[in-house]
Design a protein around this motif. Structure first.
Motif: not given
Ligand SMILES: Nc1ncnc2c1ncn2[C@@H]1O[C@H](COP(=O)(O)OP(=O)(O)OP(=O)(O)O)[C@@H](O)[C@H]1O
Ligand SMILES: [Mg+2]
Lengths: 262, 276
Positions: A158-159, A155-156, A161, A169, A262, A178, A165, A173-174, A257-260
């Motif tokens: 595609e979003a 998705g991200y 795109r 890039r 914890e 990841n 952008i 950046f996307e 590095l992964d904000p998810r």
């Protein structure tokens, strides 16, 4: 775990950096009459068959082992990231050619090849690094490619795109950020593998005799395993711990590095 | 009123292992500038494929695109002209999706993601001002700029996605089931927000939905899709009062039955066209 492994890696780096500053360059090579002394207050790690202090050798050897490990992992990681990203993103003929190339690399026995190249072209850290990096990037490239293939359809990507952008890039950046997690995991393995490979090459006497690394000390120790265990145990343990620390440290970096997580 | 989008007789097929599958077999749609149009139809009828075609998201091959005519803001375009369609992205067409979490980059703070979009249009100096303006526009507190997507609620994520989509000031917003993944109260809030945004920004909206009620609330016109075709269209009021097509009737019956709590048993056969 993060602190222990991270602390160990930092300690090693400090030793590697400080050793040449604090010790005179010929201190580890200092021959003396006290040969094959067991560990004692005077010589913590004992002495070898030429009466050289094993602790000094191990300290001195840290530099080479670490440089070989870190630089070859970095180089292999960067090459693999770029090649894998191109392969996964472009697809088509470029992808097919890159993947066949990596498959050729994967069936080659790295150790034998490295031994062959070093034996023929001569020893030297740079050469060892080049050989390790040159032979282990395909692994990273394959991992990156599969991640890029997965993420570019998500998705991200595609979003991004949909916003107009640019594809470049989106890739930088996307997609690549990841895909970095698995790259770090593979790279720490490469670092550990490089340290072991350098040790193995020194162990077989394939490195030059005027450099000291953990592997070269270990190779002396191997001949004298029954009379002087300390020659093998200390560098061997360090190689083992360093490889382990790199792997654990890599895991921690990945999590950080992964904000998810914890 | 001029049309922002006219699309006549669109056909989208996919080459799947040698044979061709029609996802959209014959769809025509027209969105007036600043207008709001609903697109309803059952699952698999080709609604998303239509929207993805407009955004140029389909790769050809495997997709095969054909259209009798296609015009954006009065300018005629080739449906297969990828470069031309890419130029419309962001500032002419923008899109929000059903599942906002997977459409946000998990590693980037929301503010950074809005910034990426804003940068395409505004100069560096205006960026921060514009980000907070966009957050205000979708009624998100400013602190959300520093949050990661996984830290937000479903409704906030959809608002964040909207803020990003609006960054380039699109003329037409495609919303593909923007409320399906949300709970009922949040659905209402997002629909209210969409209405408000349309009023404030004067942009057109193409709302894809299963939910006839939200379409009736938000849209002036509605298109009904069935098996890859747009089978019926007209002003919402008219279509909902006197549907001419049997499928639309059963769709309306189902919606009414659902609201009155009755069990829905009526179905219609032959929804998907395979092959051809
Ligand atoms: N990339 C693809 N390759 C092959 N077939 C596809 C592809 N994308 C969509 N389809 C087919 O096109 C048809 C229409 O799918 P689409 O997603 O447009 O339906 P939809 O109306 O959006 O459904 P929903 O309401 O469930 O979102 C489906 O039968 C689907 O299998
Ligand atoms: Mg859909």
């Amino acid at each position: 775990m993060a602190w222990i492994s991270g602390g160990f890696v930092v300690l090693l780096c400090m030793v590697a950096v400080l050793a040449p500053l604090l010790l005179s360059p010929d201190a580890p090579f200092q021959i003396s009459n006290s040969v094959l002394l067991a560990p004692s207050a005077g010589h913590w790690f004992g002495t070898d068959d030429l009466g050289r202090d094993v602790l000094l050798q191990v300290i001195w050897g840290t530099r080479i082992s670490l440089i070989v490990g870190i630089v070859s992992a970095l180089a292999a990681g960067i090459i693999g990231l770029v090649v894998g990203a191109i392969s996964g993103y472009c697809g088509g003929l470029a992808d097919a050619m890159i993947m066949r190339t990596t498959e050729i690399f994967q069936v080659m026995p790295i150790f034998v090849l490295a031994a062959l190249i070093v034996a023929m072209a001569g020893a030297g850290e740079t050469r060892i690094i080049a050989v390790i990096a040159g032979l282990s990037w395909p692994q990273t490239a394959r991992v990156v490619r599969s991640e890029v293939l997965r993420i570019k359809g998500l998705g991200y990507a595609e979003a991004a795109r949909c916003l107009g952008i640019s594809e470049f890039r989106i890739l930088v950046f996307e997609i690549i950020p990841n895909a970095v997690g698995p790259v770090i995991a593979v790279s720490t393995l490469t670092a550990a593998f490089a340290i072991l490979l350098e040790a193995a090459l020194s162990f077989f006497g394939l490195t030059s005799s005027d450099t000291i690394s953990w592997g070269s000390t270990l190779s002396t120790g191997q001949r004298l395993l029954y009379t002087a265990w300390w020659l093998s145990v200390f560098p061997g343990t360090l190689i083992f711990l360093t490889a382990l620390a790199f792997n654990m440290f890599g895991d921690c970096v990945r999590e950080a590095l992964d904000p998810r997580s914890e | 009123m001029a049309d922002i989008l006219t699309l006549d007789h669109l056909r989208v097929a996919f080459d799947v292992q040698g044979h061709r599958v029609d996802a959209v077999s014959d769809a025509s749609i027209r969105v007036p500038d600043g207008g709001s149009v609903g697109l309803v139809g059952e699952s698999g009828s080709g609604k998303s494929t239509l929207a993805r075609t407009l955004m140029g998201l389909l790769t050809t091959p495997p997709a095969v695109l054909e259209a009798k005519s296609f015009a954006v803001e009065g300018q005629s375009l080739q449906i297969g002209d990828h470069a031309a369609i890419s130029r419309l992205r962001g500032n002419t067409f923008a899109m929000v999706f059903q599942d906002p979490l997977s459409y946000l980059n998990p590693l980037m703070r929301v503010g950074r993601q809005i910034e990426e979009a804003v940068r395409l249009h505004d100069g560096r100096a205006a960026v921060h001002h514009r980000i907070s303006e966009l957050l205000d526009l979708v009624h998100l507190p400013q602190r959300v700029a520093r949050s990661y997507p996984h830290e937000l609620s479903g409704g906030m994520r959809q608002r964040a996605l909207l803020a990003i989509a609006l960054a380039c000031r699109p003329r037409l917003l495609l919303a593909d089931e923007p409320t399906t993944a949300l709970d009922v109260t949040t659905q209402m809030e997002i629909l209210a927000l969409l209405r408000e945004l349309r009023r404030e920004l004067g942009m057109a909206l193409l709302l894809i939905s299963h939910d006839l009620v939200s379409v009736a609330e938000l849209c002036d016109e509605v298109y009904v899709m069935y098996g890859g075709r747009t089978i019926e269209h007209g002003p919402c009021r008219e279509i909902f009062r006197s549907p001419s097509h049997a499928y639309t009737k059963s769709l309306l019956d189902a919606a009414r039955a659902q609201r009155s709590g009755r069990k829905v048993l009526e179905t219609r056969p032959g929804a998907l066209s395979v092959g051809g």
